[in-house]
Design an enzyme around this catalytic site. Structure first.
Site: not given
Length: 238
Positions: A90, A94
């Site tokens: 993640y 991002k």
């Protein structure tokens, strides 16, 4: 990519043109590095990073053809800015999204298309599981009472609705001169995130050997190392 093109075609068919894209799809597969599988990694990167790429590419093609500019708003995360325990996939995705925002801001400038990343902090099904937040969020949800100031201001965490003002602003003509930025929002807090930059520089004639770096690191460029990770939230003492 086929889905992204169908989304673009649907928007044009329904509204006549494509003026704004917001990329907000996301999933989680949290595990520490030594337990994260290839499938955990690939699933998150595919949805967040590749999904953002394919949708933005389709939108860019259409916006350039239209010749009237546009707004692309990408959704980042503090995890991508700072790193976060258990979120290799993640955080990497991002961070990549914000890097793409900076890149696309340059590439689409001549077309009048702005590209910015929003870094939100909001009470969602994910953040409701954080122990220090859980009882406060549950109480607010049960009673309808507003979130306390320490949460909205100190932690910069509020409701999903608190994020909408920034996204609406970035989608509007009022933001036509803003591009390539990572902007944080949550609760009562609005913030501009810095971009990576050289913090300290040193020179050595003929280059740097491992021994020379070891000898001078702590008193030289490494004298003030950068912090990392999202600070653990702290509720005020009763």
């Amino acid at each position: 990519s086929g889905a992204a093109e169908r989304l673009t075609e649907t928007a044009v068919r329904e509204f006549g043109s494509l003026d704004v894209l917001v990329t907000n799809a996301g999933i989680l597969r949290d595990r520490v590095l030594w337990k994260m599988t290839d499938e955990d990694f690939d699933a998150v990167v595919r949805v967040h990073l590749r999904g953002t790429f394919t949708c933005a590419r389709a939108a860019a093609v259409r916006m350039r053809e239209q010749g009237t500019g546009g707004r692309i708003v990408l959704i980042g995360s503090p995890a991508g800015q700072r790193g976060n325990f258990g979120q290799t996939n993640y955080a990497a995705a991002k961070a990549g999204i914000v890097a793409m925002a900076r890149t696309w801001a340059m590439e689409l400038a001549r077309a009048g298309v702005t590209v910015n990343a929003v870094v939100p902090v909001a009470a969602t099904e994910m953040t409701k599981t954080i122990p220090v937040f859980a009882p406060v969020l549950e109480e607010a949800e049960r009673t309808g009472a507003p979130l306390p100031d320490w949460l909205r201001k100190d932690e910069g965490l509020g409701t999903v609705e608190d994020v909408t003002g920034l996204i609406t602003f970035l989608a509007s003509d009022a933001s036509k001169d803003i591009t390539g930025q990572a902007i944080g929002v949550g609760g009562d807090r609005l913030a501009l995130w810095s971009h990576p930059a050289e913090k300290a520089v040193a020179f050595a004639d003929g280059g740097w050997s491992a021994e020379a770096i070891a000898e001078r690191w702590h008193e030289g460029v490494g004298a003030e190392p950068e912090t990392y990770g999202i600070p653990a939230p702290k509720a005020p003492e009763a």
